[in-house]
Design a protein around this motif. Sequence first.
Motif, PDB file in Angstrom:
ATOM      1  N   THR A  58     -19.341 -23.793  15.450  1.00  0.00           N
ATOM      2  CA  THR A  58     -18.305 -22.829  15.105  1.00  0.00           C
ATOM      3  C   THR A  58     -17.671 -22.280  16.371  1.00  0.00           C
ATOM      4  N   ASP A  60     -14.956 -18.856  17.691  1.00  0.00           N
ATOM      5  CA  ASP A  60     -14.222 -17.644  17.330  1.00  0.00           C
ATOM      6  C   ASP A  60     -14.046 -16.798  18.580  1.00  0.00           C
ATOM      7  N   MET A  85     -19.425 -12.904  16.338  1.00  0.00           N
ATOM      8  CA  MET A  85     -18.469 -13.569  15.467  1.00  0.00           C
ATOM      9  C   MET A  85     -18.791 -15.050  15.319  1.00  0.00           C
ATOM     10  N   ASN A  86     -19.393 -15.631  16.337  1.00  0.00           N
ATOM     11  CA  ASN A  86     -19.799 -17.032  16.259  1.00  0.00           C
ATOM     12  C   ASN A  86     -21.147 -17.203  15.569  1.00  0.00           C
ATOM     13  N   ASP A  89     -21.194 -16.679  11.805  1.00  0.00           N
ATOM     14  CA  ASP A  89     -20.647 -17.815  11.052  1.00  0.00           C
ATOM     15  C   ASP A  89     -21.687 -18.915  10.879  1.00  0.00           C
ATOM     16  N   ALA A 150     -13.233 -15.729  24.025  1.00  0.00           N
ATOM     17  CA  ALA A 150     -13.621 -16.519  22.861  1.00  0.00           C
ATOM     18  C   ALA A 150     -14.870 -17.312  23.211  1.00  0.00           C
ATOM     19  N   ASN A 185     -12.308  -7.387  13.489  1.00  0.00           N
ATOM     20  CA  ASN A 185     -11.171  -7.793  12.657  1.00  0.00           C
ATOM     21  C   ASN A 185     -10.322  -6.616  12.230  1.00  0.00           C
ATOM     22  N   THR A 242     -15.076 -10.906   7.413  1.00  0.00           N
ATOM     23  CA  THR A 242     -14.288 -10.759   8.641  1.00  0.00           C
ATOM     24  C   THR A 242     -12.820 -10.565   8.264  1.00  0.00           C
TER      25      THR A 242
END
Length: 330
Positions: A58, A60, A85-86, A89, A150, A185, A242
């Motif tokens: 993933t 993000d 965030m990664n 997921d 990121a 988010n 998110t």
Amino acid sequence: MRGLTYADSGVDIRAEERAISAMKGVMTGRRKGIGAPISDIGHYAGLIDMGDYAIAMTTDGVGSKVLIASEMKKWDTVGIDCMAMNVNDLLAIGAEPLAFVDYLALEKVDPEMTAAIAVGLERGAEIANVSIVGGETASLPEIIRGFDLAGAAIGMIKKEEVVTGEKIEKGDVVVGLPSSGLHSNGFSLARKIVAESSYTYFDKMPGSEKTIGELLLEPTRIYMEVLEVIRKATVHGMAHITGSGLLKLHRISSFGFEIDDPLEPQPIFRFLQEEGGVAEDEMYRTFNMGMGWVFVLPVDDVDTVLKMTDGKVVGEIVDKGLRLGDMELK
């Protein structure tokens, strides 16, 4: 007077969905043999075949939350956001996180800032029990204003243990786990609300000892307890809430969700709603509204999960739609 919307801040979720669909329509090539994909593009993480196991991948980023970090000159938490965030997921399909790489794009080199960002990345890696095995730092003064952060993460799971949501059925129970705040988010809207208000990030939020900026920079929660939950309980589906808020639930099932007892949003959400005059349904389409994670379970496993987490029952699976009390979200 019409209140602010996410689209007013420059983010149109539906336009993004159309853009993603257009890309998916082109990216149709698939490797054969070992390493072949075993999942379609569009779930929380992609899966590739490694025999009895699958590798989950993933990617993000932190998004425009980094602009608040720069304004406050507080960069030591955004690395946690990037990791979270990664990793979240990966956890959403049941994969155990293993390794991470970051990508830091800079307008100009600032050792103080990069060192602080690294503090957050290291803390996030510690929480997630992953190794940071590499990354890239790029100076791009003609492209970047400030910085962008990121990353990408890989995890591993036995193929028969992947949680896709395909086992979800009518009557299953929905359990929600609290978020730590906005996570990463909705910040385009949050920033626009603050910019158009009488407040700054350095002002204390009414009723709080913390400033608005501190509350907005609260790092994203990393839900590592998920790995233990899926070992001890039957889990039919999981969602990482998110961008697009509760609409994310449509990602894991074509059945409907009836959310009749939602978690109480943290005060920062109501502050933003009042200052921006944002409609209730728009809030739940944009932000996690206090619920960063969802389990979908058979009734018999609910008590087990409630004992293992800080979650509560928020609703159930129905035939179709997405309802929050009397409000239908589309």
